[in-house]
Design a protein around this motif. Sequence first.
Motif, PDB file in Angstrom:
ATOM      1  N   TRP A 100       4.486  -7.473  -6.331  1.00 44.27           N
ATOM      2  CA  TRP A 100       4.997  -6.476  -7.272  1.00 44.27           C
ATOM      3  C   TRP A 100       3.906  -6.057  -8.260  1.00 44.27           C
ATOM      4  O   TRP A 100       3.704  -4.866  -8.512  1.00 44.27           O
ATOM      5  N   ASN A 101       3.186  -7.052  -8.796  1.00 44.90           N
ATOM      6  CA  ASN A 101       2.140  -6.745  -9.776  1.00 44.90           C
ATOM      7  C   ASN A 101       0.994  -5.956  -9.155  1.00 44.90           C
ATOM      8  O   ASN A 101       0.460  -5.016  -9.752  1.00 44.90           O
ATOM      9  N   ILE A 102       0.615  -6.344  -7.942  1.00 41.68           N
ATOM     10  CA  ILE A 102      -0.452  -5.607  -7.245  1.00 41.68           C
ATOM     11  C   ILE A 102      -0.002  -4.174  -6.990  1.00 41.68           C
ATOM     12  O   ILE A 102      -0.720  -3.204  -7.273  1.00 41.68           O
ATOM     13  N   GLY A 103       1.212  -4.038  -6.437  1.00 40.40           N
ATOM     14  CA  GLY A 103       1.722  -2.707  -6.136  1.00 40.40           C
ATOM     15  C   GLY A 103       1.884  -1.868  -7.391  1.00 40.40           C
ATOM     16  O   GLY A 103       1.545  -0.682  -7.405  1.00 40.40           O
ATOM     17  N   ARG A 104       2.399  -2.488  -8.454  1.00 42.36           N
ATOM     18  CA  ARG A 104       2.596  -1.774  -9.715  1.00 42.36           C
ATOM     19  C   ARG A 104       1.260  -1.273 -10.268  1.00 42.36           C
ATOM     20  O   ARG A 104       1.155  -0.130 -10.726  1.00 42.36           O
ATOM     21  N   PHE A 137      -0.538 -12.180   3.696  1.00 45.71           N
ATOM     22  CA  PHE A 137      -0.703 -12.753   2.357  1.00 45.71           C
ATOM     23  C   PHE A 137      -2.171 -12.732   1.954  1.00 45.71           C
ATOM     24  O   PHE A 137      -2.537 -12.302   0.853  1.00 45.71           O
ATOM     25  N   ASP A 138      -3.035 -13.191   2.851  1.00 47.68           N
ATOM     26  CA  ASP A 138      -4.471 -13.226   2.554  1.00 47.68           C
ATOM     27  C   ASP A 138      -5.019 -11.825   2.304  1.00 47.68           C
ATOM     28  O   ASP A 138      -5.837 -11.613   1.408  1.00 47.68           O
ATOM     29  N   PHE A 139      -4.564 -10.868   3.109  1.00 49.52           N
ATOM     30  CA  PHE A 139      -5.060  -9.507   2.938  1.00 49.52           C
ATOM     31  C   PHE A 139      -4.660  -8.948   1.573  1.00 49.52           C
ATOM     32  O   PHE A 139      -5.491  -8.381   0.851  1.00 49.52           O
ATOM     33  N   VAL A 140      -3.389  -9.123   1.229  1.00 51.04           N
ATOM     34  CA  VAL A 140      -2.894  -8.555  -0.025  1.00 51.04           C
ATOM     35  C   VAL A 140      -3.467  -9.276  -1.239  1.00 51.04           C
ATOM     36  O   VAL A 140      -3.950  -8.651  -2.186  1.00 51.04           O
ATOM     37  N   TRP A 141      -3.412 -10.583  -1.213  1.00 57.69           N
ATOM     38  CA  TRP A 141      -3.733 -11.354  -2.401  1.00 57.69           C
ATOM     39  C   TRP A 141      -5.231 -11.636  -2.505  1.00 57.69           C
ATOM     40  O   TRP A 141      -5.880 -11.359  -3.523  1.00 57.69           O
ATOM     41  N   LYS A 142      -5.787 -12.191  -1.416  1.00 55.18           N
ATOM     42  CA  LYS A 142      -7.162 -12.691  -1.485  1.00 55.18           C
ATOM     43  C   LYS A 142      -8.219 -11.621  -1.235  1.00 55.18           C
ATOM     44  O   LYS A 142      -9.393 -11.824  -1.568  1.00 55.18           O
ATOM     45  N   GLU A 143      -7.820 -10.522  -0.617  1.00 53.94           N
ATOM     46  CA  GLU A 143      -8.801  -9.472  -0.310  1.00 53.94           C
ATOM     47  C   GLU A 143      -8.553  -8.214  -1.134  1.00 53.94           C
ATOM     48  O   GLU A 143      -9.430  -7.790  -1.899  1.00 53.94           O
TER      49      GLU A 143
END
Length: 892
Positions: A590-594, A650-656
């Motif tokens: 949510w925070n990344i998308g926001r 998960f890795d793509f969204v968060w870690k990359e």
Amino acid sequence: MSGTRFELPPQYDPHAVERPLYQRWLEGGVFAARVDSPKTPYVIVIPPPNVTAVLHMGQGLNNVTQDVLIRFERMRGREALWLPGTDHAGIATQNVVERLIAKEGKSRFDVGREQFVARVWAFVRETGGTILEQLKVIGCSCDWSRTRFTLDPAYSRAVREVFVTLWEQGLIYRGHRVIHWCPRCLTALSDEEAESKDVEGKLYVIRYPVEGGPKPYLTVATTRPETMLGDTAVAVHPRDTRHAGFVGKTARLPIADIPIPIIADEAVDPAFGTGFVKVTPAHDATDFEIGLRHKLEMPLVMTEDARMEHLTRVPKALADLSRFDARERIVDMLKERGLLERVEPHRHAVRHCYRCDTVVEPRLSDQWFVKMQPLAAPVLAAYRNDEFQIVPERWRATFEHWMENIRDWNISRQLWWGHRIPVFTCTACNHQWADRADPVGCPKCGGPVEQDPDVLDTWFSSWLWPFATLGWPDETPDLRHFYPGHTLVTAPEILFFWVARMLMAGYHFRGARPFSTVYLHGTVRDTQHRKMSKSLGNGIDPLDVVRLYGADALRWTAIAGVSLGSDLILDPNDLETTFAPGRNFANKLWNIGRFILAQLPERVEPLAGLDPKRLQLADRWILSRAQGAIREATASLEQFRLDEAAKRCFDFVWKELADWYVEAVKPRLASGDAAAAHAVLAYCLDVALRLLHPVVPFITEELWQKLPGRKPDELLAATAWPSASEEFADQPTEARFALVQDAITAIRTIRAEYRISPKARLAVTVTTKTRDGRGAFEGERDTIVRLGLLETLAFDGRGGGKGAGAHAVLADGSEVFVALADAIDVQQECRRLSGELTRLEQQLTGLAAKLHNEQFVARAPAEVVAKEREKERAWRDQRQALADKLKSLGCS
């Protein structure tokens, strides 16, 4: 934030999102499969839950797994049908209603069959839809317009058609044999329904007096002395030389004091007990076969509810006692007569009813059976010909063994709720037949007829589920378009109850497999590895999880938390810790998308129309990583490695995307030249949300709706799965940006090791080894300075690289030097490191002495010695690291 088009709440609130979104999916017809669609079908039939059931965590795992697969294939362009429904669940549902009637002080026999069945129907109509509504709460995308029930009129017609067809083919017969009987449910059970459980019991060694034998008595070992009054022989193995002199003699049955023969039979295991076995043909399946061979009497000494019968051979003091009370009384009577030699503890397998957990009683009875070998043979041949697969493969041998050794199926149940067996008998001429419709009279003599009172085993209806739900026996459009299906997702516990039988029914009645893949997921267990169950009180209510953390948190935990075929371990006593990873990921997403959405303008230039020259190294890197995520997630889902797909996303969204790309482009987003970054961010967020949608559909749909260019009627649930683009796949770029990541990580590691304040800005020198490395470092110079919190960054020895500092070597051989003279108190750090080194040297000296002590090495367990040697190696490495640090700081 630039270009904010709307305000997203700072915190994700699943309760404000989930119900409205699910309603939009329903209204948009997203879940409905069209029979006239030109798309290639993809079909999953739901394992129908009991009609009176409420959702438990095992069903949560099962249905979320199915939903991930059906959403994935729907997005891939298949005409995806997930067919839902419920099972009438004969024993389970009848038991529920019988308990309700018992509260009124009545039994079903007081109410009568017709009224009892009416009461069950009323109960089912009132409560039967509960579990299907609960499946909607967790996001299941079934085609609800095709919901089926195994007692629907059309479905009941299919059940009857199958029975009559099997009758006409000579595959159904009436058998007089020992079956599994539940004295609580008062019905026969199949082999699979009578579940074996190891229990701590007792072995009773009993003396049977012998007339004219080599000894005055023989000894028999049994775990069930209450059945001994049904003994009609004692048997030994014909080649057991120990007891050959007893064969042909007569024993006296203890307590009853009646004569019984001593016989020889191959079925006896000479290694069990004393080598003598009591033969009780009416209460043991093996003994029944012995009784047939030797033409023995077969008296039933227990009633249907497991009380001792009123028989000549049963003393009056035992009549009407429950079997376990009778056991205790018989043991006392044997002691009084001096016929109980000893009692030993004995762990053994005891069958229990799969529904009420009552100890099952083997009982001689007349029942209806299906001949299974003719049905099993085509399935076994098809399996060996790879016409369908079982995943994971470790179940292959188990499946084959069961199919090779299949036993006839007892299909009659002494219940009132279910499909009544369509066998009719003329009371005038005794003609018996099976009929597709209820007859008005005997077809031979016109006389009155009676229908068999029993109902069919519940599984006899559910084994037809893949094709009866589609309209069979009629050749409906649904049946032609959606059969055979594709994936069957279930638990290993019903591999033989249900899956194997569906395969047999599919090949026998449709000439084709009902599905191409059987995916057996693991079992949900607690932290003590016990299966979650109501009786143990260790279950988790999925709806509680949804109320606390949202459906996506539940789904993420169920999918990401378990690998292919492994068990899902959850802590019912700590829901917060158990489901925190799912909730935390939803919040992070949510925070990344926001953040990304807040950066994007109303119109974002399409990536396809962007001049590639405008893309910087970080842009090309994240685009290439996106292609890798697409390929890897797709492959993992195709191979049923759902956890790997979730973790790659998960890795793509968060870690990359979040940790690296967003951080790298922040300065560009604040500048006037952000078009390329906007295009890349929009593309990557779109890809990430599509990839994650099957696992966490609610939050991804909510964020996807906010992407620039979305139309009001567009739904992520109905959009296409992303395809990997060769244009953006760029391994050299990935390698170059990886060097930048390595350099920043090395700087951060040194900062942490030397406890340098985040406020302190560092001077760093990078000595490059390759032209590509130099280009990468210089191209992302600002990124390295900003993320490394640097004061200066020099290359190839210019501007520093000497004096007190720390070194790191990168993957391509480039070196990073961090000057520490102005960042820390070097002398104080030297003293600290020297102190650590001194203490470590002392510990190493003591440990070395211990390992050189021959007595310790000789006497201590090998694993203890191995651990000490491993500790010595670790300490030596640590000593070298400390020495290197002292040297780099110039400590004297």
